[in-house]
Design an enzyme around this catalytic site. Structure first.
Site: not given
Ligand code: ZN
Ligand code: ZN
Length: 466
Positions: A432, A168
């Protein structure tokens, strides 16, 4: 959204003021949202819906409009009580006070799909590939309809860049850099020269053909293609784990821009240093509950001894955050336009008192005749006058370098302020990364939210000028 740069002094700093009271006292217009509007708060765990039950301003929260929201889910922290004031009523944990600027009307949250909120961090042993998805946040403007239509094509599940195996950080960075803007285009086209590493052309080809072109033409980049780039990076870097572990966008950008593609640094500092990023260093200001990027940017330059030698083609700002865990402020409002006039060396500035060409700077006067860094600039006359005051005569002041051609024409030229426009925000909380990318021009342009897996977090910001 219009972020007022110069908050007016509020007459009452001790109790919450309702929207009607504020409008009456400050003679200003109310915010765009009103009581009982159905709204969405993009929380760290995904969109949360609720109704506005109170609107106004709070002491110690700057000049931002705040909303008391009764949330559908128990995501709040109280029952509508602020200090000793019952602002509205809600069951325990369904009430929260949030800045209006962070809320959207529920009807403006456009989505082609249900948004996937499932926690998505796959453990290294489970190589399940999550689909990517993106949604549009519409600020409702007609001039950006075309940008919105274009962006819709890139929205929904299976669009954007597919996430896989902790990618990510890379997906969000690449999406921010290449999905909407072309300022990084030169990276894709500079021919290899004798100083480049032998793999230069291969990395450039993979980036251009397999990622950027796919993203722009097919609107989808598969995880295999991203893995191709990661494998190359891993081979060329001393950093381990680029194909499997979570990394920071800085690590990736430093490797790509500096070590492999040898791009020209975007920032040239008066100290002689050159860099791709600017990390904001500030001391925690307890009075700032909800800082804007502009406030932190001003504080950071106030505390440093250098300025920018020229207007950067692209300004990559890192918010005050250290390591994986520590964030100085839990929330920061991204400034859609960043005023950089007062951090440019050799660029004309305005006297904070009379507006004429400034010739002096006094950092100790920061905040006395205004809010931001512009409050440190003075013309000769105002300098002498304000610093003859007992409170200020000991201030250390410095002469500003004014371009000679400007001194000659000062009677006939207006001093322009120089702004950079925000084009993307890259965020993290624990581990994330996701990003928000502006599609279209001007302050009303819609924004696209991109998540190569799910979830979202924290804050880090990219600016550039047009
Ligand atoms: Zn003046
Ligand atoms: Zn001073």
């Amino acid at each position: 959204m219009n972020i007022p740069r110069k908050p007016v002094n509020r007459p009452c700093d001790f109790r919450p003021l309702s929207v009607d009271e504020v409008c009456a006292i400050e003679n200003c217009s109310p915010p765009l949202l009103s009581l009982n509007n159905r709204v969405v708060w993009l929380s760290d765990n995904g969109p949360e819906f609720g109704y506005i039950k109170w609107l106004g301003k709070l002491p110690n929260v700057g000049n931002d409009w705040m909303a008391g929201v009764y949330f559908d889910n128990p995501v709040g922290s109280g029952t509508g009580v602020y200090q000793d004031y019952q602002l509205f009523e809600a069951p325990l944990n369904h009430a929260s006070l949030v800045p209006v600027i962070g809320l959207l009307k529920a009807e403006d949250l456009l989505s082609n799909d249900e948004i996937d909120h499932k926690p998505s961090l796959s453990s290294p042993s489970s190589p399940t590939i999550k689909s990517s998805s993106s949604i549009i946040l519409n600020n409702s403007s007609s001039s950006n309809d075309l940008a919105l239509e274009n962006m819709k094509c890139l929205c929904g599940k299976g669009k954007g860049i597919q996430g896989h195996n902790n990618s990510c950080y890379l997906d969000a960075t690449l999406f921010a850099m290449f999905s909407r803007v072309t300022i990084f285009e030169s990276l894709l086209y500079r021919p290899q020269n004798f100083q480049d590493i032998s793999e230069y052309s291969e990395v450039q080809r993979v980036l251009k053909e397999e990622i950027v072109k796919q993203l722009r033409i097919d609107l989808y980049v598969s995880a295999e293609r991203v893995m191709h780039l990661r494998t190359l990076l891993e081979k060329l870097s001393s950093v381990r784990g680029l194909t499997s572990e979570e990394k920071d966008p800085e690590e990736f950008l430093n490797l790509l821009l500096n070590q492999i593609l040898k791009a020209e640094p975007y920032l040239k500092l008066s100290s002689g240093l050159e860099s791709y990023f600017y990390q904001l260093f500030v001391e925690k200001d307890e009075k700032l509950v909800l800082p804007t990027v502009q406030q932190l940017f001003d504080q950071s330059f106030l505390a440093s001894d250098f300025k920018l030698r020229e207007i950067p083609p692209c300004l990559l700002l890192q918010m005050p955050r250290f390591g994986r865990q520590f964030k100085m402020y839990p929330r920061i409002i991204p400034s859609l336009y960043l005023d950089i006039t007062d951090v440019l060396d050799n660029s004309p500035r305005q006297c904070s008192i009379c507006g004429q060409l400034a010739e002096y700077e006094c950092k100790e006067c920061f905040g006395q005749f205004g809010d931001g860094l512009d409050s440190t600039a003075f013309c000769q006359k105002c300098m002498d006058k304000s610093h003859s005051h007992r409170k200020r005569f000991k201030h250390k002041t410095a002469r500003l370098a004014v371009p000679p051609e400007f001194s000659m024409l000062k009677e006939h030229t207006q001093i322009q302020r120089i702004y950079m426009e925000l084009f993307a925000v890259l965020c993290i909380e624990t581990s994330h990364y996701v990003c928000f990318v502006k599609c279209g021009n001007g302050p009303d342009a819609p924004w696209c939210f991109f998540d190569s897996m799910a979830d979202r977090k924290g804050i880090r910001i990219y600016h550039h000028s047009y």
